[in-house]
Design an enzyme around this catalytic site. Structure first.
Site, PDB file in Angstrom:
ATOM      1  N   TYR A 136       0.850  -1.193   0.000  1.00 35.26           N
ATOM      2  CA  TYR A 136       0.000   0.000   0.000  1.00 35.26           C
ATOM      3  C   TYR A 136       0.884   1.240   0.000  1.00 35.26           C
ATOM      4  O   TYR A 136       1.899   1.305   0.703  1.00 35.26           O
ATOM      5  CB  TYR A 136      -0.896   0.022   1.245  1.00 35.26           C
ATOM      6  CG  TYR A 136      -1.603   1.360   1.435  1.00 35.26           C
ATOM      7  CD1 TYR A 136      -2.888   1.556   0.953  1.00 35.26           C
ATOM      8  CD2 TYR A 136      -0.956   2.421   2.077  1.00 35.26           C
ATOM      9  CE1 TYR A 136      -3.521   2.780   1.108  1.00 35.26           C
ATOM     10  CE2 TYR A 136      -1.584   3.647   2.229  1.00 35.26           C
ATOM     11  CZ  TYR A 136      -2.859   3.829   1.741  1.00 35.26           C
ATOM     12  OH  TYR A 136      -3.471   5.037   1.878  1.00 35.26           O
ATOM     13  N   GLU A 224      -3.765   7.604  -3.481  1.00 28.57           N
ATOM     14  CA  GLU A 224      -3.695   6.303  -2.840  1.00 28.57           C
ATOM     15  C   GLU A 224      -3.498   5.217  -3.891  1.00 28.57           C
ATOM     16  O   GLU A 224      -4.234   5.193  -4.879  1.00 28.57           O
ATOM     17  CB  GLU A 224      -5.012   6.081  -2.096  1.00 28.57           C
ATOM     18  CG  GLU A 224      -4.904   5.137  -0.953  1.00 28.57           C
ATOM     19  CD  GLU A 224      -6.172   5.159  -0.106  1.00 28.57           C
ATOM     20  OE1 GLU A 224      -6.053   5.000   1.103  1.00 28.57           O
ATOM     21  OE2 GLU A 224      -7.270   5.331  -0.669  1.00 28.57           O
TER      22      GLU A 224
END
Ligand code: GDP
Ligand code: MN
Length: 417
Positions: A136, A224
């Site tokens: 991530y 993101e």
């Protein structure tokens, strides 16, 4: 401002960030052609909506109960066979066509969209990759540090909120100096923390530096990548991407402003923006018309404190004219959920008697199907209040914020009953 995944990937690709090749389409036939154009093999078909959780989400037609769909998308109920997901892996042109047909024209319900879901009008056909590791990567503004912070974790693919709550120590953080950008040593430190080594770490550094440079230059307020993957060949790729841009910076990004998808925006917010008003839609039943953002916040606090819920707030700013006030009321009253309207104006430069006249003119032109409570404070407030009271219209006047909040909460309750 939000953009779709396919738009985000196009922007990142141009900025030197590694993304899988892809083609966005609006029909199932085009999906089959796109499959061939991408060279076949493993391909992913992805619904383009402004929401995440698509992989676990369900694409449903009008016949499916939405509350049921949400329960399935949130993992509370088992997924019945044949219910389409919002991200599907395919291995032939025929499968790509079938997957696209199962999404286009349907509504995607995910844990992020709520039961209402979002219409799928476009799908992204993109080259699939074998995943060795799912990581991530995100950049968000840290308001305490007053700078962007890069966040990265080896716990990719899952919801980052969950990682932050349960195992916060697994999230690496690097604050970024906006003048210097992400420094080499910081990029290397993140790569090390993510367990990237050798040639993959080198690719990771280039990826990180270009990504952060893009975020800074484009005034992204949130960026993101979940998952950021390492492929079986050791490449680093953005498999998914979510980008939000700062609306207040759009004046210097004319190219980005064109990427807005009006189908995804709240229609009332769009309408207000066109008239130079700022409007925010909320969940309650009391509409608020105010001048100034600070006054909006305190108005909503007081409404809540006295047991009510704001339906929205509309900020007419410092110098609203009659046409703007009219349009403001039309927007406020266009929502069926509104049961009362509170006008809370502090007249500083703007005089209250002038506002009162604009209000009365609006009252005559617009069908006020719900009670209207008005509080005017500041320059010529007595005169303004007198004008409203003597007008003979059904306007409830209030003195002070507490009185106004109590009156509008009571009026909304009476209107429902
Ligand atoms: P989201 O569910 O809306 O966040 O959509 P994502 O783009 O993150 O996709 C959801 C999931 O689909 C990912 O977490 C992966 O597990 C899977 N997926 C997406 N693209 C690929 C791919 O190219 N290869 C493989 N093996 N899985 C993929
Ligand atoms: Mn994702």
């Amino acid at each position: 401002m939000k953009v779709h995944e396919y738009q985000a990937k196009e922007l990142l690709g141009k900025a030197g960030v590694a993304v899988p090749a892809g083609i966005v389409v609006t029909t199932a036939g085009e999906a089959a052609k796109a499959y061939e154009a991408l060279g076949g093999g493993l391909v992913v078909v992805k619904a383009q909506v402004h929401a995440g959780g698509r992989g676990k989400g369900v694409a449903v037609g009008p016949e499916v109960d939405r509350a049921e769909a949400l329960a399935i998308a949130s993992g509370e109920k088992p997924r019945p066979d044949g219910m389409a997901k919002g991200v599907q892996l395919v291995k032939s042109a025929a499968e790509a066509e079938k997957a696209a047909a199962s999404m286009l024209g349907k509504t995607l319900v995910t844990y992020q969209t709520g039961a209402e879901g979002q219409a799928i009008k476009k799908v992204l056909i993109t080259v699939g990759h074998d995943i060795a590791r799912e990581l991530y990567l995100g950049v968000a503004i840290d308001r305490n540090l007053k700078r962007p912070v890069v966040m990265a974790t080896t716990e990719g693919g899952v919801e980052i909120e969950k990682v932050a709550e349960e195992t916060p120590e697994k999230i690496l953080r690097e604050p970024v100096d906006v003048g210097l950008g992400l420094m080499d040593f910081q990029a290397r430190r993140i790569c090390k923390g993510l367990g990237l080594t050798g040639a993959t770490a080198k690719k990771g550094v280039v990826f990180l530096k270009n990504f952060v440079k893009f975020v800074l230059e484009s005034d992204a307020s949130l960026a993101e990548i979940n998952p950021l993957i390492v492929t079986d060949k050791g490449d680093v790729l953005a498999l998914d991407c979510k980008l939000n841009f700062d609306d207040n910076a759009m004046f210097r990004h004319k190219d980005l402003a064109g990427l807005v998808d009006e189908d995804e925006e709240d229609p009332s917010e769009l309408r207000a923006a066109r008239s130079g008003l700022s409007f925010v839609s909320l969940d309650g039943d009391i509409a608020c018309l105010v001048n100034g953002a600070g006054l909006a916040m305190s108005t909503m606090d007081l409404i809540k404190y006295h047991g009510g819920e704001p339906a929205n707030f509309l900020d007419v700013g410092g110098g609203a004219d009659k046409d703007q006030v009219l349009e403001a009321f039309r927007i406020l009253l266009s929502s069926p959920k509104v049961n009362a309207v509170l006008v809370n104006i502090f007249g500083g430069i703007m005089q209250c008697d002038i506002i009162a006249k604009a209000l009365l003119a609006a009252y005559d032109e617009i069908d006020f199907r719900v009670p209207l409570v008005v509080r005017l404070e500041g320059t010529n407030s007595e005169l303004g209040k007198e004008l409203l009271e003597k007008s003979g219209r059904k306007i409830i006047t209030a003195v002070g914020l507490t009185d106004a909040a109590q009156k509008v909460v009571a009026a909304a309750k009476r209107h429902v009953a």
